[in-house]
Design an enzyme around this catalytic site. Structure first.
Site, PDB file in Angstrom:
ATOM      1  N   LYS A  35      46.239  30.225  24.551  1.00 63.27           N
ATOM      2  CA  LYS A  35      45.060  29.852  23.763  1.00 63.27           C
ATOM      3  C   LYS A  35      44.171  28.998  24.645  1.00 63.27           C
ATOM      4  CE  LYS A  35      45.746  28.747  19.447  1.00 63.27           C
ATOM      5  NZ  LYS A  35      46.285  28.121  18.208  1.00 63.27           N
TER       6      LYS A  35
ATOM      7  N   GLU B  10      39.399  31.772  23.092  1.00 58.31           N
ATOM      8  CA  GLU B  10      40.041  33.079  23.056  1.00 58.31           C
ATOM      9  C   GLU B  10      41.556  32.928  23.160  1.00 58.31           C
ATOM     10  OE1 GLU B  10      38.287  35.103  26.341  1.00 58.31           O
ATOM     11  OE2 GLU B  10      36.483  35.666  25.222  1.00 58.31           O
TER      12      GLU B  10
ATOM     13  N   ASP C 229      48.102  29.357   6.168  1.00 60.63           N
ATOM     14  CA  ASP C 229      47.743  30.754   6.449  1.00 60.63           C
ATOM     15  C   ASP C 229      48.997  31.592   6.698  1.00 60.63           C
ATOM     16  OD1 ASP C 229      46.249  33.003   6.839  1.00 60.63           O
ATOM     17  OD2 ASP C 229      45.507  32.459   8.815  1.00 60.63           O
TER      18      ASP C 229
ATOM     19  N   PHE D 248      36.203  28.787  18.785  1.00 58.93           N
ATOM     20  CA  PHE D 248      36.030  27.885  19.919  1.00 58.93           C
ATOM     21  C   PHE D 248      36.645  28.416  21.206  1.00 58.93           C
ATOM     22  CE2 PHE D 248      36.375  25.191  16.091  1.00 58.93           C
ATOM     23  CZ  PHE D 248      35.054  24.778  16.046  1.00 58.93           C
TER      24      PHE D 248
END
Length: 833
Positions: A584, A565, A688, A563
């Site tokens: 972001k 970069e 993650d 969505f």
């Protein structure tokens, strides 16, 4: 042999005493007939009677077990030694020799006890002969077992120039020849055989060191010097396979010790031969390597081959420096596996063309044929074509259906019939043949009948419905007394673990349906948090200050997500002056759902305050595009930092090589556990955790972030569905892959893998020898808990007590894994030791 997978007709012998001592009775730990195979007459030292086993396919044989004839106490015969002869085609026979040239293997000293011998080097063969050896005239009898795995590479020989001697000034002479090559040596060329490039032994970073006992310097590598091997600056190698295959990629393990004039190849060009009697295609595949002059570590270089079909390859590897050295070469190919009862048979070379020709002939009959004689031929051709079209349409529709299922449900990553095929064996893969009797399995476990191929998903309907299984087995273990780590856990020594001190947490575990998954800019999930914490959101909920976006000076692009970069910028006017920050940025055309997720992520980030968690500094949400500004660390991410360094030693100091100490690694481990302890205290699940998501400043302070998925550098760390990075399966617990369940316990599993990365200095991926599909298959082995799962090996730098802690993190039962509080308390005392 013992479990009957090799049938009686595949076991033959040169002779036998009686029917009751025939070759079919030569099975380890079996007592049928008279209890063993016995060749006719007494054996003389010069005799070469043999027991022959046809394996039905190319097989990587690593271990041989032998017994004598026990016959319930009445037998007296056994073989004290034996030789091994083998053939890959049933015609050309070779004699096995160990790495020191000895062809004789010591066997039994009595009739009852089995003697298991590792084969160094292993044998790649289809047919194996065991030849008893005696020093005196005496009767012998044998029972045999073979251990190994299918040789799915299908490589039957490689040809190349012989390796050469390196005589470096001030260092030992390195002999870089292929000492175990089983083909011919003629005119300084190797042809028609296999050797060290397929023995499963990976060379070390320093090519003078060897993994083999009593090996000479350079033993693990095959190497060539640029100015003496070819005036064109390349080494040419030819690879011949058992049949035509579609080649996906070639993996070449190459040395890169550039301080001694050794580098990985600069480029490679590969030509393809579709059929062995035919010629080479004119269009090669060319691959240019990205050379690395900062990291002297040996590494695998993966060469994409574009799924070209061939039965042989000819590759030219171009030098990047004075020397080029390889220790292992393997291939990833696509083909349809056959069972032993359905061995592949060569088809007529031009069957498809013949069908087309016959169809043309049928539609253009000659004048001298009766007209009605062509009608059956024409009808047959039309029916055949229609059937082929129906099959093709069915396959296309089936593929589309499977892709839709995979895209909608990450937990259904593979269908029930996906199988695993290991193309090579190594020290990290535990093979047990025959299979050991399974331990008590969960009630949903179904053991497949074929031991070679295991289903990824179990067949129980409740298993296919994770919610039902979660209700039936909420934690898959309710007992705190059966620890998978084996014993108590005493602080501060990280040698043991007990449920009572660090294995249970009072904080609730949240399943996937209980949390909000934030897609944000990167398309990843930095934190999975309890849904009630973000059920509503307004601008007033965001506590971070608004920052003028014109004060953000762009420096470089760090990554790109689904969505938006991530940019590296310099923030003017922030506390501390002009500092580097990560920005972001959400795309202006992002969906309303992505925009809402982005604002939710800002709200959550603004609540986090810990020295080891990346900090939200400010936001730009007054106008589009929406931005969040977070800390960025000078040393980048931990994965890149460690992969460019060696462990601290006298050599690194003398040569000014970037290095880290063992205490540095322990300090990093403690910081990661501290940051995760903080998240766990807030019931946040990261999902993650990996070294790529840990940032590092100049003082080696670590802060946990979530940029990894957005960076192309780490795209191979994520399992892809329809080209989009989705799941970091090599870091995920089995319940996250199979059940879609993410909890703090699954973060603990990922923490164990992250520790493994740290103490391997991020030189390789976890489970680097397994494909993504094989990693998923391995999670099924964890679920079944039958002792066949592949485990990560103990890193050489890792203290045994710390590796035991990693093993605790990978416990099958979620309730048996440590908490982050327990991990932090266990690791902290070791930082200043």
């Amino acid at each position: 042999m013992q479990d009957g997978r090799i049938v009686g007709d595949d076991i033959t012998a040169s002779s036998q005493w009686h029917e009751t001592t025939g070759p079919k009775y030569a099975r380890l730990n079996r007592e049928e007939g008279d209890g063993a195979w016995c060749p006719e007459g007494e054996r003389e030292p010069s005799d070469s009677q043999y027991l022959q086993v046809d394996l039905g396919q190319l097989t990587f044989v690593t271990v041989v077990g032998t017994q004598g004839r026990y016959a319930r106490g009445s037998g007296k015969e056994f073989a004290r030694a034996y030789r091994l002869n083998y053939s890959r085609d049933g015609t050309l026979w070779r004699t096995w020799k160990n790495r020191h040239g000895n062809p004789v293997v010591e066997a039994n000293s009595d009739t009852y006890n089995a003697v298991i011998k590792d084969l160094h080097p292993p044998i790649i063969t289809r047919v194996l002969r065991i030849v008893p050896v005696t020093a005196l005239s005496a009767p012998v009898c044998m029972r045999v077992e073979l251990y190994g795995c299918p040789w799915e590479d299908g490589l039957v020989s490689y040809n190349s120039a012989e390796g050469q001697l390196m005589i470096p000034p001030g260092f030992p002479i390195a002999s870089l020849n292929d000492s175990i090559y089983d083909g011919t040596h003629q005119r300084r060329r190797l042809s028609g055989g296999l050797g060290q490039l397929t023995d499963g032994v990976i060379g070390q970073d320093d090519f003078l060191l060897t993994r083999q006992y009593h090996g000479w310097p350079g033993y693990d590598y095959l190497g060539w010097r640029n100015d003496s091997i070819s005036t064109l600056g390349y080494v040419e190698m030819e690879f011949v396979f058992d049949r035509q295959r579609n080649f996906t990629s070639m993996k070449v393990h190459s040395n890169n010790m550039f301080s001694r004039g050794v580098k990985i190849f600069s480029s490679v060009s590969c030509w393809f031969k579709p059929h062995l009697p035919g010629g080479w295609e004119t269009e090669p595949v060319v691959f240019h390597t990205v050379l690395d002059d900062r990291n002297p570590s040996a590494r695998y270089v993966t060469v994409p081959l574009g799924r070209r079909a061939a039965a042989a390859l000819r590759c030219q590897f171009y030098f990047a420096d004075v020397w080029m050295m390889f220790s292992e070469i393997s291939f990833l190919t696509l083909y349809f596996p056959f069972s032993r009862s359905q061995q592949p048979r060569p088809s007529p070379p031009d069957q498809h063309d013949a069908m087309i020709i016959s169809a043309v002939t049928a539609t253009n009959p000659t004048n001298d044929q009766p007209e009605d004689s062509n009608t059956p031929v024409l009808i047959g051709c039309l029916v055949t074509i229609i059937l082929l079209l129906v099959v093709i349409i069915f396959l296309i529709l089936w593929c589309q259906y499977v892709c839709k299922v995979l895209e909608k449900a990450p937990r259904q990553i593979l269908d029930e019939d996906v199988t695993v095929r290991l193309s090579s064996c190594s020290d990290t893969i535990v093979l047990r043949t025959p299979p050991v009797p399974p331990r008590a399995a969960p009630p949903t476990a179904t053991v497949p009948s074929d031991p070679h191929y295991e289903r990824v998903f179990l067949l129980d309907p409740q298993y296919q419905n994770p919610a039902a299984l979660r209700n039936k087995l909420p934690e898959l273990s309710q007992s705190a007394e059966t620890s998978g780590c084996g014993g108590g856990y005493a602080e501060p020594d990280i040698t043991q673990c007990t449920p009572h001190q660090c294995f249970h947490s009072n904080a609730p575990h949240y399943a996937e349906t209980d949390v909000v998954r934030l897609q944000g800019v990167t398309g990843s999930n930095m934190y999975a948090v309890p849904a009630l914490t973000v059920d509503s959101l307004t601008r007033q909920d965001i506590s971070a200050a608004e920052f003028p976006r014109q004060r953000l000076v762009f420096r470089e692009k760090l990554g790109e997500g689904q969505f938006g970069e991530v940019h590296l910028c310099e923030g003017e006017g922030l506390p501390g002056g002009a500092v580097l920050v990560a920005v972001k940025q959400l795309r202006a055309d992002a969906t309303s759902q992505a925009r809402n997720d982005f604002l939710k992520e800002i709200k959550i980030m603004s609540r986090l305050s810990d020295p080891n968690i990346i900090q939200l500094l400010c936001v730009c949400v007054a106008s589009d595009p929406l931005c969040m500004v977070t800390e960025y660390m000078e040393n980048g991410d931990l994965n890149m930092f460690l992969s460019q360094r060696e462990i601290e030693s006298t050599l690194t100091h003398a040569n000014n090589i970037p290095s880290v100490s063992l205490s540095d690694l322990l300090h990093m481990s403690v910081q990661i556990s501290s940051g995760m302890k903080y998240l766990a205290s807030l019931n946040f699940v990261h999902r993650d955790l990996a070294t790529r998501n840990c940032l590092l400043d100049r003082r080696l302070t670590i802060k946990i972030a979530d940029f990894g998925m957005s960076r192309n550098l780490y795209s191979s760390d994520y399992y892809r569905i329809q080209g989009r990075a989705v799941l970091p399966i090599r870091w995920m617990a089995w319940e996250s892959i199979l059940l879609g369940k993410f909890t703090m316990a699954s973060d603990v599993w990922a923490f164990g893998v992250t520790l493994w990365e740290v103490f391997t200095l991020c030189k390789e991926q976890p489970y680097s020898l397994l494909s993504d599909q094989q990693v998923i298959q391995n999670t099924g082995e964890f679920f079944r808990n039958q002792g066949r799962q592949v485990l990560l090996y103990a890193p050489p730098l890792c203290p045994p007590s710390l590796f035991k802690l990693m093993m605790c993190c990978w416990g099958r039962d979620t309730a048996e894994r440590p908490t982050f509080e327990g991990l932090y308390q266990a690791l902290r005392p070791h930082v200043n030791q």
